[in-house]
Scaffold this motif. Structure first.
Motif, PDB file in Angstrom:
ATOM      1  N   MET A   1      99.367   4.054 110.658  1.00 53.55           N
ATOM      2  CA  MET A   1      99.927   5.165 109.432  1.00 53.55           C
ATOM      3  C   MET A   1     100.969   4.640 109.523  1.00 53.55           C
ATOM      4  SD  MET A   1     101.832   8.794 111.788  1.00 53.55           S
ATOM      5  CE  MET A   1     103.497   9.342 110.339  1.00 53.55           C
ATOM      6  N   ASP A   2     101.872   4.862 107.690  1.00 51.77           N
ATOM      7  CA  ASP A   2     102.648   4.361 107.195  1.00 51.77           C
ATOM      8  C   ASP A   2     104.133   5.122 107.563  1.00 51.77           C
ATOM      9  OD1 ASP A   2     101.946   6.462 105.507  1.00 51.77           O
ATOM     10  OD2 ASP A   2     102.017   5.600 103.886  1.00 51.77           O
ATOM     11  N   GLY A   3     104.104   5.851 108.760  1.00 50.94           N
ATOM     12  CA  GLY A   3     105.172   7.066 108.869  1.00 50.94           C
ATOM     13  C   GLY A   3     106.104   5.923 109.454  1.00 50.94           C
ATOM     14  N   LYS A   4     107.425   6.346 109.306  1.00 46.02           N
ATOM     15  CA  LYS A   4     108.712   5.894 110.161  1.00 46.02           C
ATOM     16  C   LYS A   4     110.217   6.745 110.323  1.00 46.02           C
ATOM     17  CE  LYS A   4     111.476   5.379 105.408  1.00 46.02           C
ATOM     18  NZ  LYS A   4     112.543   4.690 105.275  1.00 46.02           N
ATOM     19  N   ARG A   5     110.305   7.463 111.345  1.00 47.99           N
ATOM     20  CA  ARG A   5     111.122   8.457 111.556  1.00 47.99           C
ATOM     21  C   ARG A   5     112.621   8.123 110.796  1.00 47.99           C
ATOM     22  NH1 ARG A   5     111.187   7.304 117.227  1.00 47.99           N
ATOM     23  NH2 ARG A   5     110.081   8.348 117.542  1.00 47.99           N
ATOM     24  N   ILE A   6     112.526   9.007 110.438  1.00 53.57           N
ATOM     25  CA  ILE A   6     113.900   9.088 110.096  1.00 53.57           C
ATOM     26  C   ILE A   6     115.083  10.247 110.266  1.00 53.57           C
ATOM     27  CG2 ILE A   6     113.456   9.008 107.392  1.00 53.57           C
ATOM     28  CD1 ILE A   6     112.173  11.091 107.054  1.00 53.57           C
ATOM     29  N   GLY A   7     116.456  10.613 108.827  1.00 57.33           N
ATOM     30  CA  GLY A   7     117.172  11.458 109.970  1.00 57.33           C
ATOM     31  C   GLY A   7     118.202  11.738 108.875  1.00 57.33           C
ATOM     32  N   ARG A   8     117.320  12.200 107.662  1.00 55.29           N
ATOM     33  CA  ARG A   8     117.607  13.015 106.879  1.00 55.29           C
ATOM     34  C   ARG A   8     117.380  14.360 107.307  1.00 55.29           C
ATOM     35  NH1 ARG A   8     113.725  13.348 101.082  1.00 55.29           N
ATOM     36  NH2 ARG A   8     115.542  15.143 100.237  1.00 55.29           N
ATOM     37  N   PHE A   9     117.254  15.405 107.824  1.00 52.26           N
ATOM     38  CA  PHE A   9     116.935  16.561 107.757  1.00 52.26           C
ATOM     39  C   PHE A   9     117.611  16.978 108.925  1.00 52.26           C
ATOM     40  CE2 PHE A   9     113.050  15.737 105.507  1.00 52.26           C
ATOM     41  CZ  PHE A   9     113.043  16.114 104.416  1.00 52.26           C
ATOM     42  N   ALA A  10     118.183  18.030 109.042  1.00 53.72           N
ATOM     43  CA  ALA A  10     118.933  19.198 109.902  1.00 53.72           C
ATOM     44  C   ALA A  10     118.761  20.337 109.584  1.00 53.72           C
ATOM     45  CB  ALA A  10     120.485  19.100 110.008  1.00 53.72           C
TER      46      ALA A  10
ATOM     47  N   GLY B   1     110.421  27.442 114.773  1.00 51.86           N
ATOM     48  CA  GLY B   1     111.478  26.803 115.828  1.00 51.86           C
ATOM     49  C   GLY B   1     113.352  26.344 115.531  1.00 51.86           C
ATOM     50  N   ILE B   2     113.870  26.341 116.308  1.00 45.97           N
ATOM     51  CA  ILE B   2     116.031  26.288 115.844  1.00 45.97           C
ATOM     52  C   ILE B   2     116.319  24.852 116.737  1.00 45.97           C
ATOM     53  CG2 ILE B   2     115.970  28.883 116.523  1.00 45.97           C
ATOM     54  CD1 ILE B   2     116.837  28.217 119.123  1.00 45.97           C
ATOM     55  N   ALA B   3     115.445  24.174 117.109  1.00 43.80           N
ATOM     56  CA  ALA B   3     115.696  22.744 117.387  1.00 43.80           C
ATOM     57  C   ALA B   3     115.119  21.524 117.093  1.00 43.80           C
ATOM     58  CB  ALA B   3     115.660  22.404 118.792  1.00 43.80           C
ATOM     59  N   LEU B   4     115.807  20.622 116.272  1.00 40.22           N
ATOM     60  CA  LEU B   4     114.766  19.053 115.652  1.00 40.22           C
ATOM     61  C   LEU B   4     114.707  18.549 116.146  1.00 40.22           C
ATOM     62  CD1 LEU B   4     113.546  18.859 112.544  1.00 40.22           C
ATOM     63  CD2 LEU B   4     115.450  17.849 111.900  1.00 40.22           C
ATOM     64  N   LEU B   5     113.230  18.509 117.127  1.00 39.22           N
ATOM     65  CA  LEU B   5     113.256  16.782 118.142  1.00 39.22           C
ATOM     66  C   LEU B   5     113.293  15.630 117.696  1.00 39.22           C
ATOM     67  CD1 LEU B   5     110.450  19.057 120.025  1.00 39.22           C
ATOM     68  CD2 LEU B   5     113.586  19.133 120.103  1.00 39.22           C
ATOM     69  N   ASP B   6     112.090  15.577 115.475  1.00 38.24           N
ATOM     70  CA  ASP B   6     111.607  14.162 115.582  1.00 38.24           C
ATOM     71  C   ASP B   6     111.634  15.009 114.275  1.00 38.24           C
ATOM     72  OD1 ASP B   6     111.984  11.162 115.563  1.00 38.24           O
ATOM     73  OD2 ASP B   6     110.676  11.693 117.135  1.00 38.24           O
TER      74      ASP B   6
ATOM     75  N   TYR C   1     106.676  14.709 104.326  1.00 41.42           N
ATOM     76  CA  TYR C   1     107.808  14.320 106.299  1.00 41.42           C
ATOM     77  C   TYR C   1     106.804  15.338 107.035  1.00 41.42           C
ATOM     78  CZ  TYR C   1     110.947  13.303 102.082  1.00 41.42           C
ATOM     79  OH  TYR C   1     111.608  12.576 101.433  1.00 41.42           O
ATOM     80  N   LEU C   2     107.147  14.530 108.013  1.00 41.70           N
ATOM     81  CA  LEU C   2     106.896  15.582 109.042  1.00 41.70           C
ATOM     82  C   LEU C   2     108.020  15.874 110.440  1.00 41.70           C
ATOM     83  CD1 LEU C   2     104.119  16.559 111.423  1.00 41.70           C
ATOM     84  CD2 LEU C   2     104.414  14.597 112.216  1.00 41.70           C
ATOM     85  N   LEU C   3     108.332  16.989 110.589  1.00 38.10           N
ATOM     86  CA  LEU C   3     109.034  17.511 111.382  1.00 38.10           C
ATOM     87  C   LEU C   3     108.503  18.772 112.692  1.00 38.10           C
ATOM     88  CD1 LEU C   3     111.330  19.833 108.777  1.00 38.10           C
ATOM     89  CD2 LEU C   3     111.554  17.144 109.349  1.00 38.10           C
ATOM     90  N   VAL C   4     109.258  17.797 114.109  1.00 38.44           N
ATOM     91  CA  VAL C   4     109.269  18.768 115.393  1.00 38.44           C
ATOM     92  C   VAL C   4     110.451  19.346 115.354  1.00 38.44           C
ATOM     93  CG1 VAL C   4     107.945  17.600 117.515  1.00 38.44           C
ATOM     94  CG2 VAL C   4     106.931  16.214 115.236  1.00 38.44           C
ATOM     95  N   THR C   5     109.900  20.453 115.951  1.00 39.47           N
ATOM     96  CA  THR C   5     110.502  21.272 116.097  1.00 39.47           C
ATOM     97  C   THR C   5     110.537  22.018 117.406  1.00 39.47           C
ATOM     98  OG1 THR C   5     109.741  23.066 114.720  1.00 39.47           O
ATOM     99  CG2 THR C   5     111.606  21.731 113.937  1.00 39.47           C
ATOM    100  N   ASP C   6     111.238  22.580 118.229  1.00 38.80           N
ATOM    101  CA  ASP C   6     111.347  23.883 119.347  1.00 38.80           C
ATOM    102  C   ASP C   6     111.489  24.737 119.215  1.00 38.80           C
ATOM    103  OD1 ASP C   6     113.491  22.444 120.765  1.00 38.80           O
ATOM    104  OD2 ASP C   6     112.531  22.211 122.434  1.00 38.80           O
ATOM    105  N   GLN C   7     112.048  25.670 120.213  1.00 35.78           N
ATOM    106  CA  GLN C   7     112.601  26.974 120.108  1.00 35.78           C
ATOM    107  C   GLN C   7     113.732  26.878 121.098  1.00 35.78           C
ATOM    108  OE1 GLN C   7     110.797  28.506 117.738  1.00 35.78           O
ATOM    109  NE2 GLN C   7     112.372  30.068 118.264  1.00 35.78           N
TER     110      GLN C   7
END
Length: 87
Positions: free
Chosen positions: A1-10, A33-38, A46-52
């Motif tokens: 995978m050519d992905g990298k972890r970022i900090g662009r979003f909230a 979701g309401i919490a951005l996990l990764d 872009y891929l976002l991972v969230t939860d409640q």
């Protein structure tokens, strides 16, 4: 995978969904979701991972965004916890 972890979003939570913030600017995009996990960036999206953010709601949301921050796909994994007291 050519992905990298970022900090662009909230996220700006509103109920069970959140408005996406990108580079400090509020966007018109809403995600589950309401919490951005990764968050990750690939050459295509872009891929976002969230939860409640709730101990009784064990559901994770995976959101795929295109470069214009439109939701291309989303999947959820998990289930809500329910408690029924006994007699």
């Amino acid at each position: 995978m050519d992905g990298k972890r970022i900090g662009r979003f909230a996220l700006l939570p509103s109920g069970g969904v959140s408005q996406l913030i990108s580079d400090g600017q509020v966007t018109s995009t809403h995600v589950p979701g309401i919490a951005l996990l990764d968050q990750f960036e690939t050459s295509a999206c872009y891929l976002l991972v969230t939860d409640q953010d709730c101990p009784f709601e064990e559901t994770f949301h995976f959101i795929l965004l295109d470069r214009d921050l439109h939701v291309c796909a989303r999947r959820s994994l998990g289930a809500a916890f329910s408690f029924v007291p006994g007699n």
